[in-house]
Motif scaffolding. Structure first.
Motif, PDB file in Angstrom:
ATOM      1  N   PHE A 456      47.865 -11.489  80.816  1.00 22.03           N
ATOM      2  CA  PHE A 456      48.924 -12.360  81.330  1.00 22.03           C
ATOM      3  C   PHE A 456      50.297 -12.112  80.708  1.00 22.03           C
ATOM      4  CE2 PHE A 456      44.906 -14.832  81.526  1.00 22.03           C
ATOM      5  CZ  PHE A 456      44.788 -14.878  82.901  1.00 22.03           C
ATOM      6  N   THR A 457      50.355 -11.401  79.598  1.00 20.70           N
ATOM      7  CA  THR A 457      51.621 -11.133  78.922  1.00 20.70           C
ATOM      8  C   THR A 457      52.092  -9.731  79.263  1.00 20.70           C
ATOM      9  OG1 THR A 457      50.924 -12.531  77.074  1.00 20.70           O
ATOM     10  CG2 THR A 457      52.795 -11.064  76.692  1.00 20.70           C
ATOM     11  N   PRO A 458      53.137  -9.592  80.061  1.00 22.64           N
ATOM     12  CA  PRO A 458      53.595  -8.244  80.428  1.00 22.64           C
ATOM     13  C   PRO A 458      53.900  -7.405  79.188  1.00 22.64           C
ATOM     14  CG  PRO A 458      54.663  -9.882  81.790  1.00 22.64           C
ATOM     15  CD  PRO A 458      53.939 -10.646  80.716  1.00 22.64           C
ATOM     16  N   PHE A 459      53.362  -6.202  79.172  1.00 21.99           N
ATOM     17  CA  PHE A 459      53.511  -5.309  78.025  1.00 21.99           C
ATOM     18  C   PHE A 459      54.040  -3.969  78.523  1.00 21.99           C
ATOM     19  CE2 PHE A 459      52.061  -2.091  75.053  1.00 21.99           C
ATOM     20  CZ  PHE A 459      52.357  -2.655  73.832  1.00 21.99           C
ATOM     21  N   ASN A 460      55.049  -3.453  77.867  1.00 19.30           N
ATOM     22  CA  ASN A 460      55.654  -2.181  78.271  1.00 19.30           C
ATOM     23  C   ASN A 460      55.061  -1.050  77.428  1.00 19.30           C
ATOM     24  OD1 ASN A 460      57.187  -0.137  79.318  1.00 19.30           O
ATOM     25  ND2 ASN A 460      59.147  -0.893  78.546  1.00 19.30           N
ATOM     26  N   VAL A 461      54.119  -0.324  78.001  1.00 24.09           N
ATOM     27  CA  VAL A 461      53.467   0.754  77.247  1.00 24.09           C
ATOM     28  C   VAL A 461      54.440   1.868  76.897  1.00 24.09           C
ATOM     29  CG1 VAL A 461      51.223   0.282  78.298  1.00 24.09           C
ATOM     30  CG2 VAL A 461      52.730   1.966  79.351  1.00 24.09           C
ATOM     31  N   TRP A 462      55.557   1.930  77.607  1.00 31.22           N
ATOM     32  CA  TRP A 462      56.514   3.008  77.362  1.00 31.22           C
ATOM     33  C   TRP A 462      57.242   2.832  76.032  1.00 31.22           C
ATOM     34  CZ3 TRP A 462      55.632   6.751  80.665  1.00 31.22           C
ATOM     35  CH2 TRP A 462      55.021   6.417  81.868  1.00 31.22           C
ATOM     36  N   ASP A 463      57.136   1.639  75.447  1.00 33.59           N
ATOM     37  CA  ASP A 463      57.746   1.415  74.138  1.00 33.59           C
ATOM     38  C   ASP A 463      56.882   1.963  73.004  1.00 33.59           C
ATOM     39  OD1 ASP A 463      59.845   0.089  75.349  1.00 33.59           O
ATOM     40  OD2 ASP A 463      58.966  -1.898  75.089  1.00 33.59           O
ATOM     41  N   CYS A 464      55.680   2.435  73.326  1.00 34.77           N
ATOM     42  CA  CYS A 464      54.723   2.883  72.312  1.00 34.77           C
ATOM     43  C   CYS A 464      54.502   4.391  72.401  1.00 34.77           C
ATOM     44  CB  CYS A 464      53.376   2.184  72.501  1.00 34.77           C
ATOM     45  SG  CYS A 464      53.478   0.384  72.478  1.00 34.77           S
ATOM     46  N   VAL A 465      54.298   4.996  71.255  1.00 26.77           N
ATOM     47  CA  VAL A 465      53.967   6.418  71.202  1.00 26.77           C
ATOM     48  C   VAL A 465      52.473   6.542  70.929  1.00 26.77           C
ATOM     49  CG1 VAL A 465      54.353   8.604  70.014  1.00 26.77           C
ATOM     50  CG2 VAL A 465      56.259   7.000  70.332  1.00 26.77           C
ATOM     51  N   PRO A 466      51.716   7.133  71.816  1.00 28.00           N
ATOM     52  CA  PRO A 466      50.261   7.259  71.601  1.00 28.00           C
ATOM     53  C   PRO A 466      49.954   8.074  70.349  1.00 28.00           C
ATOM     54  CG  PRO A 466      50.844   7.735  73.874  1.00 28.00           C
ATOM     55  CD  PRO A 466      52.126   7.681  73.113  1.00 28.00           C
ATOM     56  N   VAL A 467      48.857   7.739  69.705  1.00 25.55           N
ATOM     57  CA  VAL A 467      48.422   8.507  68.543  1.00 25.55           C
ATOM     58  C   VAL A 467      47.756   9.793  69.017  1.00 25.55           C
ATOM     59  CG1 VAL A 467      48.179   6.547  66.988  1.00 25.55           C
ATOM     60  CG2 VAL A 467      46.266   7.188  68.456  1.00 25.55           C
TER      61      VAL A 467
END
Length: 477
Positions: A456-467
């Motif tokens: 329910f909480t919109p999350f912007n995956v583009w703000d994260c750098v994958p490991v």
């Protein structure tokens, strides 16, 4: 992020340092799933028994600590990543499995690997139909969390269709059982099915009673080539209209096939083609009848086709499907895998929309998936280090989701919402629908303990750098 150190230390003192791990290695391993988005938990809890599970949840409620339940971490949306920190509750080591041949059931703990259920059931002439692509690695608990389907879903259904009863804990730490080992059960509300597909946000499954099916007596496999993606999808719709009930009908567009051929260094057919992998199973007589109908359909629609009833030869036909996902990384080093669903009548409009997105963004968008139930896996390939391609991929994914909803489809068929699809939930559901879901969440989890920050909480995956990690299912097959 909130400080949960005092609560974590108290839990470690209560359960022991072998159960509550706070070393960096354990915490890192539990910090991500197949999205590779890493969020370090304060601790990883490896409960010994159900008493430990209840104790963890009661302690979490008392201290307001979020809990993220996880198994093997094969999920593709970040649902098993502890985005708010807190405690990761790992059940991957809960692997007890018992087959009741007379009842045709499997009694499984949540850490049982899905393929193992069928392997054990086969000793009694039975099998477990749900078979997600990660079947050799994913666990029953994770399958229940996402209502996983797989290649055989069109004939045999998804996880929900094979769960008879569940046991586990509410987020408050109270033990519950939904259903019983009987064929009919309508006592009270069906909260069993509410847990299935809730992505671990409404309860912790500690035991599942699963329905098995008889092993098919016979099987016939067809690999069919078509002159173009649209021709293959039209043929898939024609096969379903012909009232053939395939156990498998998998679509691979020409780009996916080309990647698979380059990956293995050998062509599947003489020229570049889109393909359908079709399989029928059942008793020998029905398979013979179904196979003749598939043969007639293939002669009228496919440019070429091959068929076999031999298991070893069938495996060679399956190779096209098994390797295409990994082979796509020949196109770029990053992939968005979206498990969208549309009605068969909208296969071609979806295909046309995807080709337009390809033209506008310049990104490759290979498609494969379960044509028999409309669950097509749309991929957006991009180079992670290229800022333009990252931005184009972000634009493309929203266009895909908007298109799918406009085509009477679903933004996820079997992966779930988690983190990565949370920005698109409002595209699929009206405000009243989301409000009803939130009300259920509050009723069962008033302190928002389980899966905090998901769905329910919109999350912007583009703000994260994958490991940068290599997981077991990444290895070349």
């Amino acid at each position: 992020m909130a400080d949960f150190s005092a609560a974590t230390e108290a839990l470690k003192n209560a359960l022991g340092s072998d159960v509550v791990r706070t070393d960096e290695a354990a915490r890192f391993a539990a910090s991500f799933d197949n999205t590779r988005l890493s969020f370090m938990p304060d601790a990883v809890v490896f409960p010994r028994d159900e008493d430990d599970v209840g104790a963890v949840l009661r302690a979490a409620c008392a201290s307001g600590v979020p809990v993220t339940v996880r198994g093997a971490g094969t999920g593709t949306t970040g649902a098993a990543a502890p985005v708010c920190g807190g405690w990761a509750l790992s059940l991957a080591h809960w692997t007890r499995l018992e087959i009741d041949a007379a009842a045709g059931t499997a009694d499984a703990q949540p850490g049982v690997v899905t393929r193992r259920v069928s392997d054990e059931a086969a000793k009694f002439g039975l099998f477990y139909p749900p078979d997600p692509a990660s079947v050799k690695f994913c666990t029953i608990g994770g399958n229940i969390a996402t209502n996983a389907g797989g290649l055989r879903a069109a004939k045999y259904g998804v996880t929900r269709d094979h769960v008879i009863a569940l046991e586990g804990f509410l987020p408050t730490g109270e033990k519950v059982r939904w259903g019983a080992p009987v064929k009919k059960f309508v006592s009270g509300y069906n909260l069993r099915d509410l847990w299935i597909g809730s992505e671990g946000t409404l309860g912790v499954v500690t035991r599942a009673l699963l329905r098995l099916a008889p092993l098919p007596e016979a099987r016939r496999t067809f690999l069919c080539a078509f002159d173009g993606d649209a021709a293959a999808l039209r043929a898939a719709e024609a096969l379903l209209r012909a009232r053939v009930v395939p156990s498998v009908c998998e679509f691979l567009d020409a780009l996916s096939v080309g990647c698979a051929e380059a990956y293995r260094g050998k062509k599947f057919f003489g020229k570049k083609s889109a393909v359908l992998l079709v399989e029928v199973d059942g008793d020998a007589a029905s398979v013979a009848a179904q196979a003749e109908r598939v043969r007639a359909w293939a002669r009228g629609n496919a440019s070429e086709f091959r068929e076999t009833g031999d298991a070893a030869e069938a495996e060679s036909l399956w190779e096209a499907r098994r390797i295409c996902s990994q082979a796509m990384f020949l196109l770029a080093d990053a992939k968005l895998n979206e498990d969208v669903c549309v009605p068969a009548r909208n296969f071609i409009p979806l295909l046309e929309a995807m080709r337009k997105i390809t033209e506008e963004t310049g990104l490759a968008t290979p498609i494969f998936g379960h044509a028999a139930d409309g669950n097509l896996h749309v991929h957006i390939m991009y180079r992670r280090a290229d800022a333009r391609e990252r931005a184009a991929a972000q634009t493309a994914i929203r266009r895909v989701m908007e298109t799918v909803v406009a085509l009477d489809g679903a933004i996820t068929g079997e992966h779930g919402i988690g983190l990565s699809k949370s920005p698109f939930l409002a595209l699929q559901h009206a405000p009243a629908e989301i409000a009803a879901m939130r009300a259920v969440k509050r009723a069962l989890d008033p302190q928002d303990i389980l899966g905090r920050g998901k769905i329910f909480t919109p999350f912007n995956v583009w703000d994260c750098v994958p490991v940068d990690v290599v997981l077991p299912w990444d290895k070349k097959k």
